[in-house]
Design a protein around this motif. Sequence first.
Motif, PDB file in Angstrom:
ATOM      1  N   PHE A  76      -4.113  -4.264  14.165  1.00 24.89           N
ATOM      2  CA  PHE A  76      -5.130  -3.260  13.866  1.00 24.89           C
ATOM      3  C   PHE A  76      -5.416  -3.267  12.362  1.00 24.89           C
ATOM      4  O   PHE A  76      -4.491  -3.311  11.554  1.00 24.89           O
ATOM      5  CB  PHE A  76      -4.591  -1.889  14.305  1.00 24.89           C
ATOM      6  CG  PHE A  76      -5.633  -0.805  14.333  1.00 24.89           C
ATOM      7  CD1 PHE A  76      -6.735  -0.924  15.168  1.00 24.89           C
ATOM      8  CD2 PHE A  76      -5.501   0.321  13.545  1.00 24.89           C
ATOM      9  CE1 PHE A  76      -7.683   0.075  15.208  1.00 24.89           C
ATOM     10  CE2 PHE A  76      -6.453   1.319  13.577  1.00 24.89           C
ATOM     11  CZ  PHE A  76      -7.549   1.206  14.418  1.00 24.89           C
ATOM     12  N   PRO A  77      -6.684  -3.266  11.950  1.00 24.93           N
ATOM     13  CA  PRO A  77      -6.980  -3.401  10.514  1.00 24.93           C
ATOM     14  C   PRO A  77      -6.671  -2.156   9.680  1.00 24.93           C
ATOM     15  O   PRO A  77      -6.466  -2.271   8.477  1.00 24.93           O
ATOM     16  CB  PRO A  77      -8.473  -3.703  10.478  1.00 24.93           C
ATOM     17  CG  PRO A  77      -9.010  -3.228  11.770  1.00 24.93           C
ATOM     18  CD  PRO A  77      -7.905  -3.299  12.769  1.00 24.93           C
ATOM     19  N   ALA A  78      -6.623  -0.978  10.290  1.00 26.33           N
ATOM     20  CA  ALA A  78      -6.393   0.209   9.474  1.00 26.33           C
ATOM     21  C   ALA A  78      -4.912   0.565   9.431  1.00 26.33           C
ATOM     22  O   ALA A  78      -4.146   0.174  10.295  1.00 26.33           O
ATOM     23  CB  ALA A  78      -7.182   1.392  10.034  1.00 26.33           C
ATOM     24  N   HIS A  79      -4.527   1.295   8.409  1.00 24.71           N
ATOM     25  CA  HIS A  79      -3.129   1.696   8.287  1.00 24.71           C
ATOM     26  C   HIS A  79      -2.816   2.934   9.102  1.00 24.71           C
ATOM     27  O   HIS A  79      -1.667   3.201   9.416  1.00 24.71           O
ATOM     28  CB  HIS A  79      -2.809   2.010   6.816  1.00 24.71           C
ATOM     29  CG  HIS A  79      -2.653   0.793   5.988  1.00 24.71           C
ATOM     30  ND1 HIS A  79      -1.749  -0.185   6.305  1.00 24.71           N
ATOM     31  CD2 HIS A  79      -3.279   0.384   4.861  1.00 24.71           C
ATOM     32  CE1 HIS A  79      -1.825  -1.136   5.395  1.00 24.71           C
ATOM     33  NE2 HIS A  79      -2.749  -0.826   4.518  1.00 24.71           N
ATOM     34  N   LEU A  80      -3.847   3.712   9.357  1.00 22.64           N
ATOM     35  CA  LEU A  80      -3.621   5.003   9.987  1.00 22.64           C
ATOM     36  C   LEU A  80      -4.478   5.104  11.224  1.00 22.64           C
ATOM     37  O   LEU A  80      -5.663   4.771  11.213  1.00 22.64           O
ATOM     38  CB  LEU A  80      -4.010   6.102   8.988  1.00 22.64           C
ATOM     39  CG  LEU A  80      -3.675   7.518   9.374  1.00 22.64           C
ATOM     40  CD1 LEU A  80      -2.174   7.694   9.492  1.00 22.64           C
ATOM     41  CD2 LEU A  80      -4.235   8.481   8.347  1.00 22.64           C
ATOM     42  N   LEU A  81      -3.837   5.541  12.293  1.00 24.55           N
ATOM     43  CA  LEU A  81      -4.588   5.710  13.525  1.00 24.55           C
ATOM     44  C   LEU A  81      -4.826   7.191  13.742  1.00 24.55           C
ATOM     45  O   LEU A  81      -3.888   7.981  13.765  1.00 24.55           O
ATOM     46  CB  LEU A  81      -3.791   5.143  14.691  1.00 24.55           C
ATOM     47  CG  LEU A  81      -4.548   5.216  15.994  1.00 24.55           C
ATOM     48  CD1 LEU A  81      -5.377   3.964  16.188  1.00 24.55           C
ATOM     49  CD2 LEU A  81      -3.602   5.414  17.158  1.00 24.55           C
ATOM     50  N   THR A  93       0.842  -1.199   0.000  1.00 27.32           N
ATOM     51  CA  THR A  93       0.000   0.000   0.000  1.00 27.32           C
ATOM     52  C   THR A  93       0.878   1.250   0.000  1.00 27.32           C
ATOM     53  O   THR A  93       1.844   1.335   0.749  1.00 27.32           O
ATOM     54  CB  THR A  93      -0.858   0.050   1.269  1.00 27.32           C
ATOM     55  OG1 THR A  93      -1.439  -1.221   1.432  1.00 27.32           O
ATOM     56  CG2 THR A  93      -1.936   1.119   1.163  1.00 27.32           C
ATOM     57  N   LEU A  94       0.507   2.188  -0.842  1.00 26.69           N
ATOM     58  CA  LEU A  94       1.236   3.449  -0.879  1.00 26.69           C
ATOM     59  C   LEU A  94       0.716   4.323   0.254  1.00 26.69           C
ATOM     60  O   LEU A  94      -0.454   4.671   0.291  1.00 26.69           O
ATOM     61  CB  LEU A  94       1.019   4.127  -2.229  1.00 26.69           C
ATOM     62  CG  LEU A  94       1.809   5.398  -2.477  1.00 26.69           C
ATOM     63  CD1 LEU A  94       3.295   5.132  -2.408  1.00 26.69           C
ATOM     64  CD2 LEU A  94       1.444   5.981  -3.820  1.00 26.69           C
ATOM     65  N   MET A  95       1.597   4.649   1.200  1.00 30.59           N
ATOM     66  CA  MET A  95       1.155   5.387   2.376  1.00 30.59           C
ATOM     67  C   MET A  95       1.453   6.873   2.262  1.00 30.59           C
ATOM     68  O   MET A  95       0.784   7.705   2.869  1.00 30.59           O
ATOM     69  CB  MET A  95       1.853   4.843   3.633  1.00 30.59           C
ATOM     70  CG  MET A  95       1.551   3.401   3.916  1.00 30.59           C
ATOM     71  SD  MET A  95      -0.130   3.166   4.506  1.00 30.59           S
ATOM     72  CE  MET A  95       0.002   3.835   6.148  1.00 30.59           C
TER      73      MET A  95
END
Lengths: 409, 275
Positions: free
Chosen positions: A395-400, A320-322
């Motif tokens: 955690f399922p998301a990339h960003l908290l 994934t491009l973050m």
Amino acid sequence: MKPIIEINKLSKKYKYGVSQPYYSLRDSLTNWITDPVKVLAGNKKTDMGQFWALKDIDLNVKEGEIVGIIGRNGAGKTTLLKVLSRITPPTEGKAVLRGRVASLLEVGTGFHPELTGRENIFLNGAILGMSRVEVRKKFDDIVDFAEIERFLDTPVKRYSSGMHMRLAFAVAAHLEAEILLIDEVLSVGDTAFQQKSLGKMENISQSGRTILFVSHNLGMVKKLCLKGIIIKDGRSSKLTAIDELINTYQQSRQTSSASIRLNRYNLEFINFRVNGISVKDEPEVFPESQMEITAEYKGSGNKSYDLCLSFALRKKEDYTLMYYSHNHLENVRHMTEKKGSISLRFHLPHVSPGKYTLETQIWLDGNLVTDGFEMGDLTVVSAPAFASHKSFANFPAHLLIPSLWRIRK
Amino acid sequence: MRVSSRETVISPKSFGVFHLAEIVRFRELFYIFSWRDIKVRYKQTFLGIFWVIFQPLVTTIIFTVFFGNFAKIPSGDLPYPLFVLTGLVFWNYFSNSVSHAANSMIENESIIKKVYFPKIILPLSSLLTGFIDFLINLFILFIFAVVTGHSPNLRIIYLLPFSILVTIFSSSGIGLFLASVNVKYRDVRYILPFFIQILLFITPVIYPLSILSPSHKIYMAFNPMSGAVEASRGIFSGTTPDFFLLTVSAVSSLLILIAGFVYFSKTEKFFADIV
């Protein structure tokens, strides 16, 4: 049953001299006058550099398979597709394609800026090999997919680049062919449309069509293909399951150092640092902290170039491009000097911990000279993230994003 | 999934072989390129389609004033304006076709490099584009002839097709040859206007072939456009053109067509690599 694509010892040789954009009659006349013997002897230009852009490619693809083709820039991926599309002839070997072939080496080939969207759909369709009847049948689908109903009768030159791209991909995606040869076309456009295109590609693949798919984007290759090959210096690896292939490919890339030598430009990027630490040493960074990425270069020529450099962070496990930025986006111009560096500073938000790959693209005077070069890895360390002290690891998301729960009674 | 029986074999030998079936298969592309060129040409122009008739009419007026009135070049039993317009209609079709065909490969470079199709379609479709202009001009010519009291005679039945075919053959042959050379040597771009201008002077457009001695006429006839222009005047004039000369021009145009075609087919496969 016979394989739908059968490639046997396919090779293509290029001469360095011939790849010049054009040369004048005078050069040929000079050859005749200065060295008539050589010209008459049958053009044996032994002093000319030759190289095999493709060498002994063997590949059998069964009907309905989607094969990913990965490799560095200039490895020969596009040349292979060009030979298979009959744009350029092979020097040796043979390939048999059993079915109608549609190749998509560039999106929007032959679009004419003066013509309207409607007219360009027919033009582009015809160039890609669709009949008028076929285009008419698919016309509404194409327009729907491209989301350009309102601009159908506007000349394409007044389209935004996004609209242009969407229309071009929409025509291509509706090609009827048993074999599709696709080169990098998905790597353009905004993310929302990229997702849509990827979905369309998955649909195409489910309908039983055979696809050869060239891409730099390993994430997309992994998502679309079950098998693939690596092309390196014109030679191909065996057809392998995609996960194994990507692992092999990444291992082979890891041995490369964190420097880029651009011989044609007499320029070398000697080091990339993250917060002062070379990416070779796998730097560690904390989420919610300042991060600085620096590219150091030195030049040996006298020429100065307008440098545009991008940095991207990609999650290593799923590509994934973050993060992505380049200096022209922020209107920062830099002319290269004998020795210098360019750095980028940003606040790293609370991203999920783990390994990230640092990628760069470099443009000199507006020409892309390296695309998606992986400089190395860095690790985002795990930091306390939740009030519950639960870790971010699963955690399922990339960003908290700091959030506040409220309960009302 | 529809199973197609089509099988494509790709090998060094499979290239450069001329397949008529391929051209038939891609015939729609042939129309669509012509259609594109016609559509695009007069977009954002004020006079639009009027430009098609503007050029021959203005040239006719100027030639009539200078060559007809001042230089008093003979024009047989036809008035000089009709005489020169007839020649110009065919000459313009020839020169426009040749220059468009010659540049067709370069102008469509991006398509040649990215998509496969029989490349001969490009120069041939620019001939079709020019043909539409030619028909419009031909229509104007007939109106002009009738108005000036020179209705076409019965020889039109064979002279008109003859002139059209010779013009098409010779412009295709030269156009194909130049299109191919242009891919490798951009010198064509600079030579072409000069070449066409020279050719205009050695073609009897502004003067009649009759001002030359019979022994020189034969050399003139090797230029196929001489035959085409001479024959086209026979449509309105009372004198029958020299059939021997027309035959020489016809044979010459056929040879040019074959030579251009063969050269193009032989070099075509490398276009994508060197354009």
